[in-house]
Design a protein around this motif. Structure first.
Motif, PDB file in Angstrom:
ATOM      1  N   MET A 186       0.845  -1.190   0.000  1.00 60.59           N
ATOM      2  CA  MET A 186       0.000   0.000   0.000  1.00 60.59           C
ATOM      3  C   MET A 186       0.883   1.244   0.000  1.00 60.59           C
ATOM      4  O   MET A 186       1.300   1.744   1.046  1.00 60.59           O
ATOM      5  N   MET A 187       1.186   1.739  -1.194  1.00 63.63           N
ATOM      6  CA  MET A 187       2.036   2.921  -1.359  1.00 63.63           C
ATOM      7  C   MET A 187       1.298   3.868  -2.293  1.00 63.63           C
ATOM      8  O   MET A 187       1.134   3.568  -3.486  1.00 63.63           O
ATOM      9  N   MET A 188       0.836   4.983  -1.751  1.00 66.29           N
ATOM     10  CA  MET A 188      -0.060   5.870  -2.475  1.00 66.29           C
ATOM     11  C   MET A 188       0.547   6.352  -3.789  1.00 66.29           C
ATOM     12  O   MET A 188      -0.073   6.256  -4.857  1.00 66.29           O
ATOM     13  N   ASN A 189       1.770   6.870  -3.747  1.00 69.45           N
ATOM     14  CA  ASN A 189       2.381   7.449  -4.937  1.00 69.45           C
ATOM     15  C   ASN A 189       2.981   6.385  -5.838  1.00 69.45           C
ATOM     16  O   ASN A 189       2.683   6.334  -7.035  1.00 69.45           O
ATOM     17  N   HIS A 190       3.829   5.567  -5.301  1.00 66.20           N
ATOM     18  CA  HIS A 190       4.526   4.543  -6.084  1.00 66.20           C
ATOM     19  C   HIS A 190       3.536   3.652  -6.834  1.00 66.20           C
ATOM     20  O   HIS A 190       3.622   3.479  -8.061  1.00 66.20           O
ATOM     21  N   LYS A 191       2.586   3.084  -6.122  1.00 67.19           N
ATOM     22  CA  LYS A 191       1.636   2.150  -6.723  1.00 67.19           C
ATOM     23  C   LYS A 191       0.437   2.848  -7.367  1.00 67.19           C
ATOM     24  O   LYS A 191      -0.449   2.196  -7.908  1.00 67.19           O
ATOM     25  N   GLY A 192       0.416   4.175  -7.305  1.00 68.01           N
ATOM     26  CA  GLY A 192      -0.658   4.923  -7.957  1.00 68.01           C
ATOM     27  C   GLY A 192      -2.030   4.660  -7.381  1.00 68.01           C
ATOM     28  O   GLY A 192      -3.044   4.775  -8.089  1.00 68.01           O
ATOM     29  N   ILE A 193      -2.097   4.338  -6.094  1.00 68.53           N
ATOM     30  CA  ILE A 193      -3.398   4.083  -5.473  1.00 68.53           C
ATOM     31  C   ILE A 193      -4.227   5.356  -5.430  1.00 68.53           C
ATOM     32  O   ILE A 193      -5.464   5.327  -5.510  1.00 68.53           O
ATOM     33  N   ASP A 194      -3.555   6.502  -5.360  1.00 67.36           N
ATOM     34  CA  ASP A 194      -4.285   7.772  -5.404  1.00 67.36           C
ATOM     35  C   ASP A 194      -4.988   7.949  -6.751  1.00 67.36           C
ATOM     36  O   ASP A 194      -6.119   8.450  -6.816  1.00 67.36           O
ATOM     37  N   THR A 308      -0.019   7.564 -17.014  1.00 65.11           N
ATOM     38  CA  THR A 308       0.036   7.640 -15.550  1.00 65.11           C
ATOM     39  C   THR A 308      -0.523   8.971 -15.067  1.00 65.11           C
ATOM     40  O   THR A 308       0.176   9.821 -14.517  1.00 65.11           O
ATOM     41  N   ASN A 309      -1.830   9.148 -15.305  1.00 64.62           N
ATOM     42  CA  ASN A 309      -2.526  10.326 -14.790  1.00 64.62           C
ATOM     43  C   ASN A 309      -3.995   9.975 -14.595  1.00 64.62           C
ATOM     44  O   ASN A 309      -4.507   9.001 -15.157  1.00 64.62           O
ATOM     45  N   GLU A 310      -4.654  10.798 -13.812  1.00 63.83           N
ATOM     46  CA  GLU A 310      -6.018  10.506 -13.361  1.00 63.83           C
ATOM     47  C   GLU A 310      -7.008  10.344 -14.509  1.00 63.83           C
ATOM     48  O   GLU A 310      -7.756   9.357 -14.566  1.00 63.83           O
ATOM     49  N   GLN A 311      -7.052  11.292 -15.446  1.00 62.38           N
ATOM     50  CA  GLN A 311      -8.052  11.249 -16.498  1.00 62.38           C
ATOM     51  C   GLN A 311      -7.869  10.052 -17.427  1.00 62.38           C
ATOM     52  O   GLN A 311      -8.840   9.465 -17.904  1.00 62.38           O
ATOM     53  N   SER A 312      -6.625   9.682 -17.680  1.00 61.16           N
ATOM     54  CA  SER A 312      -6.367   8.532 -18.532  1.00 61.16           C
ATOM     55  C   SER A 312      -6.805   7.240 -17.848  1.00 61.16           C
ATOM     56  O   SER A 312      -7.341   6.328 -18.495  1.00 61.16           O
ATOM     57  N   VAL A 313      -6.602   7.153 -16.531  1.00 62.68           N
ATOM     58  CA  VAL A 313      -7.066   5.980 -15.775  1.00 62.68           C
ATOM     59  C   VAL A 313      -8.592   5.905 -15.806  1.00 62.68           C
ATOM     60  O   VAL A 313      -9.181   4.820 -15.953  1.00 62.68           O
ATOM     61  N   VAL A 314      -9.249   7.054 -15.695  1.00 65.17           N
ATOM     62  CA  VAL A 314     -10.715   7.101 -15.782  1.00 65.17           C
ATOM     63  C   VAL A 314     -11.184   6.533 -17.116  1.00 65.17           C
ATOM     64  O   VAL A 314     -12.102   5.695 -17.176  1.00 65.17           O
ATOM     65  N   LYS A 315     -10.551   6.952 -18.208  1.00 67.79           N
ATOM     66  CA  LYS A 315     -10.942   6.493 -19.542  1.00 67.79           C
ATOM     67  C   LYS A 315     -10.704   4.986 -19.703  1.00 67.79           C
ATOM     68  O   LYS A 315     -11.500   4.290 -20.347  1.00 67.79           O
ATOM     69  N   ALA A 316      -9.624   4.499 -19.121  1.00 64.11           N
ATOM     70  CA  ALA A 316      -9.349   3.060 -19.196  1.00 64.11           C
ATOM     71  C   ALA A 316     -10.422   2.266 -18.462  1.00 64.11           C
ATOM     72  O   ALA A 316     -10.882   1.230 -18.942  1.00 64.11           O
TER      73      ALA A 316
END
Length: 359
Positions: A186-194, A308-316
């Motif tokens: 559980m690593m917020m930045n590294h694992k991109g959990i945020d 590796t950004n929020e909007q692209s993850v949303v689209k995926a």
């Protein structure tokens, strides 16, 4: 060939290298003479191959090893940032013994930004000499090499992590619900959990409508679980995201087989063992470019990819939710993709690379 492996793995079972390093060494032992030194006071338990542990790394001296490993043909360091490695590499250079470094993602631009000032100083004072004097850098993927750049060392080769052949794999029958799974630290930045949480916030209503829930398995790091729990509650994500403790062995296998897709929204990785393992069970995956496997997943049609950004993850995630009819095909493609990473095949390839390097 006589190969000395040097690592500093913890006893804890969390983290990809804790699995990949013992596996790599064990399979290489089928083709070469190997000896494994682990410079960690806690040692390694229940490994695939015996590790020779040193409680105090300062007590290790290569000349104290029994022949032929006191003068091996090759030394392979697992990861970069360990002061003991610099001292050992100095002795190796004096003895004209070649060595390879497997950085496991630590030389990528994203990784270098983590504790950036400390790493820049460390590189200048110690680690640049260690890295540049290596006979080669062993990257795990082409993307890891490209993300790291060519300035570290003039020589490199690519030998990925591997996986085992699975007896039981995902049998996709389709249902009204979807279950996603993340297994890792559980690593917020590294694992991109945020990034994952922000995507779930934006897609909350659609995820609930599609009855899609996500299970996060893993040990806490730097208080991340408390942050995640707080964000889940603040954004009413209780019906979507659920935190679970770390799992291993049969329990982990069962959790993967009961899931429909795997998630890895990391900002940087070497070659993620959890992702390769999920593919081998037939789980299509949603991955970011930071996972260093987005290209392979996209090419094999084994999941959904994002920057590796929020909007692209949303689209995926939106593509995932709209493509339920493709899960069976993507599941089969995931299994086929994982076959590229058979440990035995990789060990034979590594032997050829190492012999070529020495010769």
């Amino acid at each position: 060939m006589n190969i000395l492996y040097i690592s500093s793995l913890p006893e804890s079972k969390s983290g990809g290298p804790r699995y990949s390093v013992p596996n790599q060494i064990a399979f290489q032992s089928k083709y070469d003479h190997v000896y494994w030194v682990n410079l960690n006071k806690h040692g390694i338990k229940n490994s695939y191959i015996v590790s020779h542990d040193y409680e105090d790394p300062k007590l290790f001296k290569i000349e104290d090893l029994a022949p032929p490993f006191n003068n091996p043909d090759l030394v392979i360091f697992q990861e970069v940032y360990n002061l003991a490695y610099c001292k050992i590499s100095y002795i190796l250079r004096k003895k004209n013994i070649p060595y390879i470094i497997t950085p496991r993602g630590s030389l990528t631009q994203s990784a270098q930004k983590q504790k950036g000032l400390k790493k820049r100083l460390g590189n200048i004072l110690l680690f640049n000499k260690f890295i540049k004097s290596a006979s080669a850098i062993q990257y795990l993927t082409k993307m890891e090499y490209e993300s790291s750049g060519s300035n570290w060392n003039d020589n490199h080769h690519i030998i990925p992590n591997g996986t085992d052949t699975r007896v039981e794999t995902k049998d996709w029958k389709g249902s009204g619900s979807l279950k996603g799974i993340f297994i890792g630290r559980m690593m917020m930045n590294h694992k991109g959990i945020d990034l994952l949480i922000q995507a779930c916030i934006q897609l909350r209503d659609k995820l609930i409508k599609e009855d899609c829930n996500i299970l996060l398995y893993g040990p806490d790091r730097n208080g991340a679980k408390e942050i995640i729990e707080k964000q889940i509650k603040q954004n009413s994500l209780e019906d979507i995201i659920e935190l679970r403790p770390e799992i291993h062995g049969k329990e982990k296998e069962q959790a993967l087989l009961e899931s429909d897709f795997f998630i890895l929204t990391s900002r940087f990785e070497g070659h993620p063992m959890g992702l390769i393992e999920a593919l081998s069970y037939g789980l299509p995956c949603i991955v970011t470019t930071g996972s260093n496997m987005a290209g392979e997943v996209l090419e094999a049609n084994a999941g959904w990819t994002a920057e590796t950004n929020e909007q692209s993850v949303v689209k995926a995630f939106e593509r995932l939710l709209n493509e339920k009819d493709q899960f069976s095909l993507k599941s089969e493609n995931a299994r086929n993709l994982s076959k590229r990473y058979d440990w035995d095949v990789l060990a034979r390839s590594a032997k050829e690379e190492y012999e070529s390097l020495i010769n």
